[in-house]
Write an enzyme that holds these catalytic residues in place. Structure first.
Site, PDB file in Angstrom:
ATOM      1  CD  GLU A 107      35.188  36.452  40.118  1.00  0.00           C
ATOM      2  OE1 GLU A 107      35.015  37.682  40.040  1.00  0.00           O
ATOM      3  OE2 GLU A 107      36.251  35.919  40.494  1.00  0.00           O
ATOM      4  CD  GLU A 127      36.568  38.896  35.197  1.00  0.00           C
ATOM      5  OE1 GLU A 127      36.346  38.095  34.260  1.00  0.00           O
ATOM      6  OE2 GLU A 127      35.845  38.989  36.200  1.00  0.00           O
TER       7      GLU A 127
END
Ligand code: NAI
Length: 704
Positions: A107, A127
Site C-alpha cells: 500500500e 489481508e
C-alpha cells in the site's frame, strides 16, 4: 531500534533516500509512519533534492503492518495521512521493492510515484487470509494501477506475485538487480534527467471495460479457497466497485468504513487468532528460549510405506539428505514409486521445476540395508503399527545409530514411553506424528514420552520448523491431542447419532456445511475404516471406553467394508470410485446395532448434528487441557485446523467455544448430560472457566 530511528534520511547527490529500518521485516507501526512523515518533511525543506527514494533496510522491503497494532487501534499518524504525504510530495518519489512487499508494504509502494522491484521480490495483499479489508488505500490505488479485475484477483487470492508478473500488470515500472539503494538512486537520476514528473496514483483513472458481475463471479469461484463460507470478499468487491464509481477520496472513505468493520467480524478475529496460534506452538516453558536443539544433518526413515515415503519427501524438500530403509524389496519399490509419482505430479502441475524435483529425489537414498542408518542424527521409524514390531525395530536402531542420535516414532496410537524403554536412550526417543500425506500436511504432533529430554524436545521443535511444519507438543496419552478428540469426541458422537437415527450422509452434509473439509464417514472411507479400527484396538490397550464406542466402524471392518479402497465402506462406490452412495446394507447394520442396545431412533436436524459434533470436540479438548496433554487451547485449534479439516475461519474448536461463550457451552453440555449421560459429562475445566465467566483465550493468556 527506537521509534524515531525506524526511518532514516540520507542523500546521494541530489537524490534523498528514506530507509525504513525496523528489523526483522520492517513491519509498519506508528514509529515507521511518523518516521516517514518526519523524513518527508525534512526532505521537502531541502531545495537541492530532485527526487526521493524509499527503500527497506535488510533482506526485505516491508512485509506488512505490525498486526499487534490492530487489536489496540491504530495510533497517529494514520496510514491515510502518511500515504497522502508520500503521494503529494512535490518531487518524484521512487520506491524500491525487494524481498517481501506485502499488505501495508504494498500500500505504501502504491502511494509512491514510481516502483522498481529487485528480481525475487514478492508483492501481494495477504489481508483476505486474516479476514481484513486493506485499509491503507489498496482497494482504490490497485485498480488505478492494474485495473479492477486484476486488482480484485490479487485481493481475493491473497497470494503474492513476482516481479515479472507485476511488470506485466504495470504494478511496477521496472525490474532491477542488486542493491536496492543503488537501483533506486540510478532510477531516480535517469528519471530526473529525462524530466519524469510526479505521478500521484490517485489522479489516474480506472479502466472499467471488463469489470462486471460475471467477471466478479468468476474470480470468487476461482478463489474458493479464501472465499468459500467467508464474508470478507463481499466487502472487498464493494470497495473495488467503489474505485470505479466514486471519486478517489470517497472511495478511500468507503474503504476505511469497510476495513474498520472487517476488523470486528468473527471471521477476522478467528483468522487472526489462527495466525498467532500457528506462531506460538513452539513456545514451551520447559524448553525455554535458551535451550538449543542438537545439530541434525543426516536423516534416516525406516519403513518406506505411505507415511515413510511422505516423511522422506518432507525432509528431502527441505534440503536434508535422507536414507529410506525398508525390510522388504516390494516395500522399498512401493516407496520409490510413491516418491517418483509425487514429484512427477508436482512437475506436471507446475508446482515444481523438473530440476528441483530431480534434486529432491536425488537427496533421498532408498536401501534395504538396515546398517545404512548408522550415521543418521535423526531416525524416524514408520513401520507397521504394531507394538512388538516397533519395539524390535527401535531396539535394533538403538544399536546401529551413534549415541547422540535421536530416535523418533511416527506411531499414531502406541505409547512413546513404552517404545523408548525398548532402547538404552529413552531420553532421546520422541514421537513425530506426521499426517497423511506427510509431504503436504502442515501439522506435526510432537509426542513427548515420560523420559524424553528437553533437549530432544527442543531438537524436534526446531526440525519441525525447518521442514516447514507447524509442530504442536502433546503428552504421551490416549490418542495424543488430535485422535483423542476425534475418537472420544466427534467421531464417536457421529456414530452415536447414526444409532439414534441420523443418516450417514446427513451427518456428513451438516458437518461440511459448518465448514469441515469432509464429514466423518467420508473421512473414514477415504482413510480406511480398518485403519481406525486398528488404531482403536491399540488404544484400548492403554485405556478402555464405554460402549457404544465407534461400533459402526468396528462392525464394517471385519465385513470388508473398509472404504474407498474396497469399493464400499460407510458408502458404496459403484459409479465413481470417489463419490459414494448410501447403501441399505449399512443402514440395516446401524439399525441392528441400535436395536441391540435398545436405542430409540428419531429424526435429526442439521443444527443438532453440528451442535453435538462440535460440543464433543470442545469438551474433550477441555479435558485434554486440564490433564496437561495440550499446553494451550490455541495448540488444540492448530491441531484441528491443520490436521482434521476444522474450518480455519471459525478459528478451531476452542476459539469457537469462546465465541459461543463458555457459559452457553457448559449449559448445553449439561442439557445433553441430563438426557444422555456418559460421554456428555461436562469437563471440569469447562465448568470452572464458565463459572468464572472466563474463556480459553484467558486460560492461554495466564500460561504465557
Ligand atoms: P505402510 O503399511 O504403508 O508402510 C509400512 C512399511 O514398513 C512397509 O513398507 C513395510 O515393508 C515396512 N516395514 C515393516 N517392518 C519393517 C522393518 N522391520 N524394517 C523396515 N521396514 C519395515 O504403513 P503406513 O500407513 O505408512 O504407516 C506407518 C506408520 O505410520 C504406522 O505406525 C502408522 O500408524 C503411522 N501413521 C499412519 C498414518 C496414515 O494415515 N496412514 C498417519 C499417521 C501415522
Amino acid at each position: 531500534v527506537p521509534k524515531q530511528q525506524s526511518v532514516q534520511l540520507s542523500k546521494t547527490g541530489t537524490v534523498g533516500v528514506l530507509t525504513v529500518n525496523r528489523p526483522p521485516v520492517n513491519a509498519v507501526d506508528a514509529g515507521v509512519r511518523s518516521g516517514l512523515m518526519a523524513g518527508l518533511r525534512e526532505a521537502a525543506l531541502d531545495t537541492e533534492l530532485a527526487a526521493l527514494v524509499i527503500v527497506g533496510a535488510g533482506r526485505t522491503f516491508i512485509a506488512g503492518a505490525d498486526l499487534s497494532e490492530l487489536g489496540a487501534g491504530i495510533s497517529n499518524p494514520s496510514y491515510g495521512d502518511t500515504l497522502a504525504a508520500i503521494e503529494t510530495f512535490p518531487k518524484p518519489v521512487i520506491v524500491v521493492l525487494h524481498g517481501e512487499c506485502l499488505g501495508a508494504g504494498l500500500e505504501i509502494a502504491m502511494a509512491c510515484h514510481y516502483r522498481v522491484a529487485i528480481t525475487g521480490a514478492k508483492m501481494g495483499l495477504p489481508e483476505i487470509g486474516l479476514g481484513i479489508v486493506p485499509g491503507a488505500g489498496a482497494t482504490q490505488r490497485l485498480p488505478r494501477l492494474i485495473g479492477p479485475v486484476a486488482a480484485l484477483d490479487m485481493l481475493l487470492s491473497g497470494a503474492p506475485i513476482d516481479a515479472a508478473r507485476a511488470l506485466d500488470l504495470k504494478l511496477i515500472d521496472a525490474i532491477a538487480e542488486g542493491d536496492p539503494i543503488t537501483a533506486g538512486v540510478n532510477y531516480a537520476h535517469n528519471l530526473v534527467a529525462s524530466g519524469g514528473p510526479v505521478r500521484p496514483t490517485r489522479l489516474k483513472g480506472v479502466a472499467t471495460n471488463d469489470f462486471d458481475d460475471a467477471a466478479i463471479a468468476v474470480l470468487v469461484r476461482a478463489h474458493s479457497k479464501t472465499t468459500k463460507g467467508r464474508t470478507t470478499q463481499r466487502a472487498m468487491i464493494e470497495t473495488v466497485k467503489g474505485s470505479v464509481t466514486l471519486p478517489f477520496d470517497e472511495g478511500l472513505a468507503l474503504e476505511k468504513t469497510l476495513s474498520d468493520a472487517s476488523l470486528l467480524t468473527r471471521e477476522s478475529l478467528a483468522l487472526r487468532h489462527m495466525f498467532f496460534a500457528e506462531r506460538a506452538t513452539s513456545a514451551i516453558p520447559s524448553v525455554g528460549k535458551d535451550l538449543k536443539g542438537l545439530p541434525i544433518k543426516a536423516i534416516a526413515i525406516v519403513g518406506a510405506g505411505t507415511m515413510g515415503s511422505g516423511i522422506a519427501m518432507a525432509f528431502g524438500d527441505a534440503g536434508y539428505r535422507v536414507t529410506l530403509v525398508d525390510a522388504q524389496a516390494e516395500g522399498l519399490e512401493r516407496g520409490r514409486k510413491i516418491i517418483r509419482s509425487t514429484y512427477e505430479a508436482n512437475t506436471r502441475r507446475g508446482r515444481m521445476t523438473a530440476e528441483a524435483a530431480k534434486a529432491a529425489t536425488a537427496r533421498i537414498t532408498p536401501t534395504l540395508d538396515p546398517a545404512a542408518v548408522a550415521d543418521a542424527d535423526l531416525v524416524v521409524e514408520a513401520v507397521f503399527e504394531d507394538m512388538e514390531l516397533k519395539k524390535k525395530v527401535l531396539g535394533q536402531l538403538d544399536r546401529i545409530v551413534g549415541p547422540r542420535a535421536i530416535i523418533a516414532t511416527n506411531t499414531s496410537s502406541l505409547a512413546v514411553t513404552e517404545l523408548g524403554a525398548a532402547t538404552r536412550r529413552p531420553d532421546k526417543v520422541i514421537g513425530l506424528h506426521f499426517f497423511s500425506p506427510a509431504q503436504i500436511m502442515k501439522l506435526l504432533e510432537i509426542v513427548r514420552g515420560d523420559e524424553t529430554s528437553n533437549e530432544t524436545l527442543a531438537t524436534a521443535l526446531e526440525i519441525g520448523k525447518r521442514i516447514r511444519k507447524i509442530p504442536v507438543v502433546s503428552a504421551d496419552s490416549f490418542g495424543f491431542i488430535g485422535n483423542r478428540m476425534m475418537l472420544d469426541g466427534a467421531f464417536r458422537e457421529a456414530e452415536q447419532m447414526m444409532l439414534e437415527g441420523a443418516g450417514v450422509d446427513q451427518i456428513d452434509r451438516a458437518v461440511e456445511a459448518f465448514g469441515f473439509a469432509m464429514g466423518p464417514s467420508r473421512v473414514n472411507d477415504m482413510a480406511g475404516v480398518d485403519i481406525g479400527t486398528l488404531v482403536r484396538r491399540q488404544l484400548m490397550r492403554r485405556a478402555s471406553r464405554v460402549d457404544p464406542y465407534c461400533i459402526v466402524s468396528d462392525t464394517l471392518t471385519p465385513m470388508g467394508r473398509v472404504g474407498q479402497k474396497a469399493g464400499k465402506g460407510f458408502y458404496s462406490y459403484s459409479a465413481d470410485p470417489r463419490v459414494g452412495e448410501l447403501d441399505p446394507e449399512v443402514t440395516g447394520i446401524i439399525e441392528r446395532l441400535a436395536a441391540e442396545r435398545g436405542i430409540t431412533r428419531s429424526v435429526f436436524s442439521a443444527d443438532e448434528i453440528v451442535e453435538r459434533f462440535v460440543l464433543q470436540l470442545i469438551n474433550v479438548g477441555a479435558d485434554i487441557l486440564d490433564e496437561g496433554v495440550a499446553y494451550r487451547a490455541a495448540d488444540i485449534d492448530v491441531v484441528w485446523v491443520h490436521g482434521y479439516g476444522f474450518p480455519r475461519h471459525v478459528g478451531g474448536p476452542m476459539f469457537y467455544a469462546d465465541t459461543l461463550g463458555l457459559t452457553h457451552v457448559a449449559e448445553r453440555m449439561r442439557y445433553w448430560y441430563d438426557r444422555k449421560g456418559s460421554y456428555w459429562k461436562p469437563s471440569a475445566l469447562l465448568e470452572r472457566l464458565a463459572a468464572e465467566r472466563s474463556s480459553f483465550t484467558n486460560f492461554d493468556r495466564r500460561r504465557t
